[in-house]
Write a protein that holds these residues in place. Structure first.
Motif, mmCIF file in Angstrom:
data_model
loop_
_atom_site.group_PDB
_atom_site.id
_atom_site.type_symbol
_atom_site.label_atom_id
_atom_site.label_comp_id
_atom_site.label_asym_id
_atom_site.label_seq_id
_atom_site.Cartn_x
_atom_site.Cartn_y
_atom_site.Cartn_z
ATOM 1 N N UNK A 467 -5.004 -11.772 9.079
ATOM 2 C CA UNK A 467 -6.244 -12.582 8.282
ATOM 3 C C UNK A 467 -7.217 -11.753 8.185
ATOM 4 N N UNK A 468 -7.517 -10.708 8.989
ATOM 5 C CA UNK A 468 -8.506 -9.674 9.060
ATOM 6 C C UNK A 468 -8.219 -8.873 7.833
ATOM 7 N N UNK A 469 -7.128 -8.319 7.698
ATOM 8 C CA UNK A 469 -6.378 -7.237 6.493
ATOM 9 C C UNK A 469 -6.896 -7.969 5.051
ATOM 10 N N UNK A 470 -6.382 -9.427 5.180
ATOM 11 C CA UNK A 470 -6.794 -10.336 3.769
ATOM 12 C C UNK A 470 -8.292 -10.341 3.695
ATOM 13 N N UNK A 471 -9.158 -10.544 4.477
ATOM 14 C CA UNK A 471 -10.347 -10.436 4.601
ATOM 15 C C UNK A 471 -11.070 -9.186 4.104
ATOM 16 N N UNK A 472 -10.615 -7.986 4.482
ATOM 17 C CA UNK A 472 -11.003 -6.657 3.938
ATOM 18 C C UNK A 472 -10.470 -6.510 2.579
ATOM 19 N N UNK A 473 -9.353 -6.998 2.103
ATOM 20 C CA UNK A 473 -9.094 -7.392 0.874
ATOM 21 C C UNK A 473 -10.162 -7.742 0.036
ATOM 22 N N UNK A 474 -10.342 -8.916 0.436
ATOM 23 C CA UNK A 474 -11.390 -9.884 -0.290
ATOM 24 C C UNK A 474 -12.787 -9.220 -0.420
#
Length: 543
Positions: A467-474
């Protein structure tokens, strides 16, 4: 849920918090406005240092953040630590409507609820005493939580940088979103991690996640395990700690924590809501996904990539970061050029030494699927960006056999974008995103597909990292949208398994964990926008 199997508990939490067309994940049903959480955590009776509002003095161009070695390192002092916090966790504006006001921040958050709290741990700096400090974004101030003994602290603390710690108050999200809130807190932590990395880059500083630290050590460092200091106030869960400073400095919990022996702690946490709703799913997920043991976190070496295409704007990084907003509506008309789209994709690929991906130690495990609606020169349809070569065959084997996997004309060769099918996917995007118009009225929507089963099998705390990685993408898409003159927003409400059905995913080897959308935004003209720190004496509009 079984208390003996954290991997099974993590999977069970993910399953029970899926939204479905015929019923949503367990939630409050209505908003209890009496118990709306205070958006600002304070530590009463802690000594306070007001920070200078200095971001306007920073002239770093946004595009220079992506050019290795372009930005000279600023001094590590109170002024530049203040800029780091102002551009990562600070306020970006106030909005007002019919007598009600609310703050926006540089780090985005689901529902603007902001579960993420920030801390700075530092040695003696010019203008700032050494210690453990809590950042209060409301007044752009630091609250002294721990005053360590001298001289051991300054002699033992790594030179040339600071530690930035992040924690989450799950109740802030659960008040509105119920059981699914734990997911959103992890998205927000990822956004905050990227926000810190971008702000550090604007100062010419490196930043990296100290992934080898365990959660107990992080809680001890930040004082989150001090029950007496929290009393009946809401619990803060440890998230992550970053070293901000020279790249070659080693920072271990075994070296830092002993320096706090004999430290004097200050302050008691404020209570955010009079009463609370207990969500056992969140309690179980937090327990299952704890990182209980320290360990090595060897850094993955990303492949060499060509330099990024430059953005068209020469906007300063500080201005772009502070103008970022989450769109609430799109016009259904605005398109973006293929070159702008390809530039956005390029920034999603990891590059050595280039933010924000140099902050993370692991190879990409999250891969965006695009619903293209209005990208000039590209057919509407379903596309996928494979961010790591090892994921190509497993993901292709897991998806529908009829997908085309065609190369995209005009796309730079190093960007691994593939078209799965040329289709009008506006209705599909809208359905998957809980029937929200923003998914169809945008230039494109995104669903982020994570390497789920293997990650959880490796360790249940990988649930948080995905989820952190997805947040960074966002966060990358947020800033790139602003640089392109459009706007974006994260979407936490989506029908998980509807996305899986569309792609042909049959099991939990791959799961969708975050959605996003980018397009021409529609301003709500009913709202008044105010400067972020105009409410402070001498705050003016600076910052």
């Amino acid at each position: 849920m079984s208390i003996d199997d954290p991997r099974a508990n993590t999977r069970a939490y993910h399953e029970v918090t899926k939204h479905r067309p015929n019923h949503y994940a367990p939630g409050p049903g209505r908003l209890d406005w009496v118990n709306q959480p205070d958006p600002f955590r304070r530590f009463h009776d802690a000594p306070v240092v007001r920070l200078p509002l200095a971001a306007n003095r920073l002239e770093t161009a946004y595009d220079d953040l992506y050019r290795l070695g372009t930005v000279p390192a600023c001094p590590v002092d109170i002024e530049h630590v203040a800029i780091l916090l102002e551009l990562s966790l600070g306020l970006s504006a106030w909005k007002s409507y019919r007598g009600h006001s609310w703050a926006l921040r540089c780090n985005p958050s689901s529902g603007n609820l902001h579960p993420t709290e920030g801390y700075v741990v530092c040695p003696q700096l010019p203008g700032l005493d050494g210690g453990v400090w809590h950042y209060l974004s409301e007044t752009h101030a630091l609250e002294l939580r721990a005053q360590p003994g001298e001289p051991a602290w300054s002699e033992g603390f790594p030179a040339g940088g600071v530690l930035v710690g992040l924690s989450s108050i799950h109740w802030r999200e659960a008040w509105k979103y119920g059981a699914r809130a734990y997911r959103y807190c992890q998205h927000d932590a990822g956004h905050a991690l990227a926000a810190v990395r971008y702000a550090a880059a604007a100062l010419g500083w490196g930043a990296r996640l100290l992934g080898e630290w365990d959660d107990d050590s992080l809680a001890e460092l930040l004082g989150l395990d001090r029950g007496a200091d929290f009393g009946d106030a809401e619990h803060e869960a440890p998230d992550a700690v970053l070293w901000v400073g020279p790249e070659d400095v080693q920072v271990s919990d075994g070296a830092i924590l002993p320096l706090l022996t004999g430290a004097r702690w200050h302050g008691g946490a404020n209570r955010l809501s009079p009463t609370h709703v207990h969500w056992p799913q969140i309690v179980a997920a937090e327990a299952a996904a704890l990182k209980l043991e320290p360990g090595s976190d060897s850094r993955w070496q990303s492949l060499e990539q060509p330099p990024l295409m430059p953005v068209q704007s020469e906007v300063h990084a500080a201005n772009l970061i502070r103008q970022r907003r989450s769109a609430v509506a799109f016009d259904g008309v605005t398109s973006i050029s293929a070159d702008v789209f390809f530039r956005m994709l390029d920034t999603l690929l990891p590059r050595g030494g280039i933010p924000p991906w140099d902050m993370l130690s692991w190879a990409p495990r999250v891969h965006p699927v695009f619903f293209l609606h209005r990208v000039d020169g590209l057919e509407p349809g379903v596309y996928v960006l494979i961010r790591h070569d090892d994921a190509l065959e497993p993901l292709r084997d897991a998806m529908r056999e009829e997908w085309l996997w065609q190369a995209v004309p005009g796309c730079p060769a190093h960007i691994p974008l593939r078209m799965l099918a040329p289709l009008d996917v506006r209705d599909s995007a809208q359905l998957i995103c809980c029937h929200q118009d923003i998914a169809a009225d945008s230039a494109f929507a995104v669903g982020m597909i994570a390497q789920f089963r293997d990650s959880i099998d490796e360790a249940p705390w990988w649930y948080r990292r995905l989820h952190w990685e997805a947040g960074v993408l966002g966060q990358v898409l947020y800033l790139e949208a602003e640089a392109a003159g459009v706007r974006s927003t994260g979407i936490g409400c989506f029908f998980d398994d509807e996305m899986h059905r569309l792609l042909g995913l049959q099991d939990d080897a791959w799961q969708t964990i975050y959605h996003f959308t980018v397009g021409g935004h529609v301003e709500d003209t009913r709202l008044t926008t105010l400067p972020p720190y105009a409410h402070l004496k001498g705050g003016g509009g600076d910052g």
